[in-house]
Design an enzyme around this catalytic site. Sequence first.
Site, PDB file in Angstrom:
ATOM      1  N   HIS A   1       0.867  -1.186   0.000  1.00 20.84           N
ATOM      2  CA  HIS A   1       0.000   0.000   0.000  1.00 20.84           C
ATOM      3  C   HIS A   1       0.896   1.226   0.000  1.00 20.84           C
ATOM      4  CE1 HIS A   1      -2.818   2.970   1.699  1.00 20.84           C
ATOM      5  NE2 HIS A   1      -3.807   2.145   1.389  1.00 20.84           N
TER       6      HIS A   1
ATOM      7  N   ASP B   1       2.998  -4.577   8.238  1.00 25.92           N
ATOM      8  CA  ASP B   1       1.712  -3.900   8.033  1.00 25.92           C
ATOM      9  C   ASP B   1       0.613  -4.957   8.122  1.00 25.92           C
ATOM     10  OD1 ASP B   1      -0.595  -2.719   7.076  1.00 25.92           O
ATOM     11  OD2 ASP B   1       0.282  -2.001   5.205  1.00 25.92           O
TER      12      ASP B   1
ATOM     13  N   GLN C   1      -4.639  -5.373   6.839  1.00 28.93           N
ATOM     14  CA  GLN C   1      -5.587  -6.271   6.171  1.00 28.93           C
ATOM     15  C   GLN C   1      -5.578  -7.680   6.756  1.00 28.93           C
ATOM     16  OE1 GLN C   1      -7.786  -5.304   3.930  1.00 28.93           O
ATOM     17  NE2 GLN C   1      -7.028  -3.216   3.721  1.00 28.93           N
TER      18      GLN C   1
ATOM     19  N   CYS D   1      -4.816   2.446  -3.732  1.00 23.35           N
ATOM     20  CA  CYS D   1      -3.587   2.972  -3.117  1.00 23.35           C
ATOM     21  C   CYS D   1      -2.441   1.978  -3.263  1.00 23.35           C
ATOM     22  CB  CYS D   1      -3.812   3.327  -1.648  1.00 23.35           C
ATOM     23  SG  CYS D   1      -4.921   4.716  -1.404  1.00 23.35           S
TER      24      CYS D   1
END
Length: 412
Positions: free
Chosen positions: A129, A206, A209, A370
């Site tokens: 992202h 990250d 999600q 994104c």
Amino acid sequence: MEQNKLKDFDVSKIRADFPILKREVNGKPLVYLDNGATTQKPQSVIDAITHYYSDMNSNVHRGVHYLSQISTDAFEVTRRNIQSFINAKHEHEVIITTGTTHSINIIATCFGKANIGSGDEIIISAMEHHSNIVPWQMICEEKGAILKVIPMNEQGELDIEAYKGLFSEKTKIASFTYVSNSLGTINPIKEMIAIAHEHHVPVLLDAAQAIQHIKIDVQDLDVDFLAFSGHKMYGPTGIGVLYGKEDALNAIPPYQGGGDMIKEVTFEKTTYNELPFKFEAGTPNIEAGICLNAAIEYINAIGIDEIASYEEELLTYAQEQLETVPGIRFIGTAAHKSSVISFLIDGTHPYDVGVILDKLGIAVRTGHHCAQPVMNKFGIPGTIRASFALYNTKQEVDTLVAGLKRAANMLV
């Protein structure tokens, strides 16, 4: 997959917990398949927000009066429950932020300030992202460092052998996503973290999600830093988490200056506060911080493993049914996926398909999500993305498939 898990998972009861799912859009029942962007909120979270403003509203960490004390206590209960949710070793390893983007920027800026110099190298992946690309580009520009990118194949899977070859004595940090927001790929992050640690390189993960779909144990993963957002896990917007190992957080400077992050201020020198407050300057988003706990309790009451099992079956069903749509082309066909299906329909533009679906009450995301480098990899401007959550159903998948067939007949 154990059938008793799915038998106990009553999606109709779960749907009843989400008031917005009862509404209509353009005269049609809402089919909400944009969960990768944000999830809907259960009544318990909505009630918690009302309760906070009706009965508790006060600033935290500073007051001796009753409202400040109960607000502070509630805020810190959330921190402790996040610690348990991700199995952090220490409560003070949980930093409350505004979201994943804020969390990544803290590490890129603060770790970069302390550890990155000219000619040093940072590793990210080809499926990130923008929030896990741009902050690293900024620190590279500032410090004269080099950004290295793990390549991916045509299925949307990272090349782990190529990843191993990116490390050098100049590599300072690796940062990559657990689950791709644009492709749904689940990366082999435990293996990737271990590889980085063989080179004495810390890892930022990250998990924006992943946090709502997959059980995360930061100690088992041995990850150094981890970021996620509350609004993608059925909680309020404007709240998120940065986890960091105690030693790793203590080794870098604060992100911002102001209240809460100080021990003592004179005009000659400021002494910084201990963790976690060192990274929590100013008044936080108190309401969202307190009410995120209601979302965590909601997930825990159902069970993250039960959620994962249900969503796995739903994703498999959706993939099979979508294959019946004429002219469909899937973007991202990794062997291990979660929650997301991205696709195109020959002869149509994603935006046009999205508009027609909206007229039918179906909410999907269209565009580059994104993740423009991902789209460039596949030579496309964007995709149609259907992203699923614990309240979605096979009937909604059928409605999506019928809507796509209708859109294809109108546009092709």
